[in-house]
Structure formats: structure tokens, C-alpha cells
Design a protein around this motif. Structure first.
Motif, short mmCIF file in Angstrom:
data_model
loop_
_atom_site.label_atom_id
_atom_site.label_comp_id
_atom_site.label_asym_id
_atom_site.label_seq_id
_atom_site.Cartn_x
_atom_site.Cartn_y
_atom_site.Cartn_z
N ALA A 146 0.83 -1.21 0.00
CA ALA A 146 0.00 0.00 0.00
C ALA A 146 0.86 1.25 0.00
N ILE A 147 1.91 1.26 0.82
CA ILE A 147 2.81 2.41 0.87
C ILE A 147 3.51 2.60 -0.48
N LEU A 148 3.98 1.49 -1.04
CA LEU A 148 4.65 1.57 -2.35
C LEU A 148 3.68 2.04 -3.43
N PHE A 149 2.46 1.52 -3.43
CA PHE A 149 1.49 1.90 -4.46
C PHE A 149 1.23 3.40 -4.45
N VAL A 150 0.95 3.95 -3.29
CA VAL A 150 0.67 5.39 -3.19
C VAL A 150 1.84 6.20 -3.71
#
Length: 264
Positions: free
Chosen positions: A125-129
């Protein structure tokens, strides 16, 4: 500064961090260097979530627009509750709370904690954002003519591939923090750095930036830090486009070579 310059300065800052780490004898594995640079490039856009027209406020459709309204309201309320005698009244929260070192630290520590305790899905999730934001910032011309869905797919694919690369032994999930249970604790560092680089970039524009809040300066708690006014420039001016952007690009390239040992 504008979004592309913010993102490019963030990527260059992480490359510089990689060069320093290599010089100190603790070089980053290449996935950490690449992923950190992209996270930092994305994080360098994040403080502008307090402005409805900013890139980050438009990057995730209704979700980011709703988040923008909430963050702007929180920032405005915080400003009003803490402003000093000489701080002017404001009608919005832009360039207040999210443009401080305190905010940068809170977001970075929060993301590190989420990555450590939330496992792979939190990391994804952190990487996607941040991959979506990096695409929006570094490839802004292409992103503008593409649909949001395509940018989201690119961000999701990049997040998945890069997380797999980091998970391989020796590839960097335990860089800097090597004890059991500390995997991905470093992931908050490029987020903090990106936010601070954004603040410094805004500080050298005409309006300045209250990076040091809540430290009072001249009876102001929201003192707009910046160089002497004759050294400042307007966001999007030729100074940013013709001078600073090439400097960020060149500096990032040189630092990348240092980070991988080519210049060592």
C-alpha cells in the motif's frame, strides 16, 4: 515549486543519501536505492495534500479529494489554535501543518510502523501510493494525457515488482535496521526526506515555508522560513524550469553513480 521539480529534487535527495551511505561503508542494495528514490520522489508531492488543485489531491480520484478536504480542515484548525500574535489570519490550511518538520516526522514514523507491523500488504500500500505519485511527478507530461486507471495500474504493478525485489535475501528490506522484526523500518526515511525536501523547495519561493513550527520566531509560530527575498523566485518561473530542474537532474545522476560505487 511545481510538482515535477519537487519530485525530481526528492529523487536526487535520496540518491545523495545513497552516496553518503556508501561513503560511510553501509551502501544501499540497488533495490533500496531505486525504491527509496521513487518513494522520495512521490513523498515530495505529499505535503500539498492541503491544496485542492495539487497533483496529489487529484491523483486518486474522489478518495484523494476527500482526503484533501480533511487535511486542509485539520491544518487550518491547527493554525488557528496555535498561531502567534503576529501570525496573520487565514482562510485555509495550505502551507501550514503539512509543510512542517513535525508533519514530515509523523508521516515517516507512521509509515515505518505500518510497514513493520502490517506486513507485506502494508508495504504494498505504501509503495502503491508513492509509485503513483512518482509517476505523476516525474512523468507528468505522460501522466496528464493518460487515464488515471493506467497510472494506477502502473503504480500497482511497480509496487508488486519492487516489493518482490526487496524481499529477496540481501536486496534491502533489512537495510540499516538489521534486527529481527525491523524489516522495512527504513521505508519511512525517504518519506521524511521527501516531505522535508518539498518544504525546502517551497521555502526558496516567494511565500517561504513554516518548516520550524511550532518554534516561535519573531513572535510568530508559523514563521515562513526562507532566504533573503531577493534570492526567492515564483513557483514555475524560469529559475525553477531552466536552472534548478537541470541541477536536480545532474546532481541526482552524479549521486547515483556514487551510491553504486562507480565514483568511489
Amino acid at each position: 515549486m511545481m510538482g515535477p521539480a519537487h519530485s525530481l529534487s526528492g529523487a536526487a535527495a535520496w540518491m545523495a543519501t545513497g552516496a553518503v551511505a556508501a561513503g560511510l561503508g553501509d551502501p544501499m542494495p540497488w533495490p533500496t536505492l531505486v525504491v527509496g528514490a521513487l518513494i522520495c520522489a512521490g513523498a515530495a508531492l505529499a505535503p500539498d495534500l492541503d491544496h485542492h488543485a495539487a497533483t496529489i489531491s487529484r491523483s486518486f480520484g474522489p478518495l484523494s479529494k476527500a482526503a484533501c478536504k480533511i487535511i486542509d480542515g485539520i491544518a487550518h484548525a491547527t493554525y488557528n489554535a496555535t498561531r502567534g500574535k503576529r501570525d496573520p489570519r487565514r482562510t485555509g490550511g495550505h502551507r501550514t501543518l503539512t509543510h512542517t518538520a513535525v508533519w514530515a516526522a509523523l508521516i515517516g514514523v507512521g509509515c515505518s510502523a505500518a510497514a513493520v507491523y502490517g506486513g507485506r500488504w502494508a508495504v504494498l500500500a505504501i509503495l502503491f501510493v508513492h509509485m503513483v505519485l512518482a509517476v505523476e511527478g516525474l512523468l507528468w507530461r505522460a501522466a496528464r494525457v493518460s487515464s488515471d486507471v493506467l497510472v494506477w495500474l502502473l503504480g500497482a504493478t511497480s509496487a508488486w515488482v519492487l516489493a518482490d525485489a526487496l524481499d529477496n535475501p540481501g536486496n534491502g528490506k533489512d537495510w540499516l535496521f538489521t534486527q529481527p522484526g525491523q524489516h522495512y523500518m527504513w521505508i519511512g526515511l525517504p518519506i521524511i526526506l521527501g516531505a522535508l525536501v518539498h518544504c525546502v523547495g517551497d521555502a526558496i519561493t516567494i511565500s517561504g515555508c513554516p518548516i520550524l513550527w511550532p518554534i516561535p520566531i519573531g513572535r510568530k509560530r508559523w514563521y515562513p522560513i526562507g532566504p533573503p527575498k531577493f534570492m526567492r523566485f515564483r513557483a514555475g518561473s524560469w529559475v525553477e524550469l531552466k536552472l534548478l530542474t537541470p541541477v536536480f537532474f545532474l546532481a541526482g545522476g552524479v549521486c547515483a553513480l556514487g551510491a553504486v560505487g562507480v565514483l568511489g
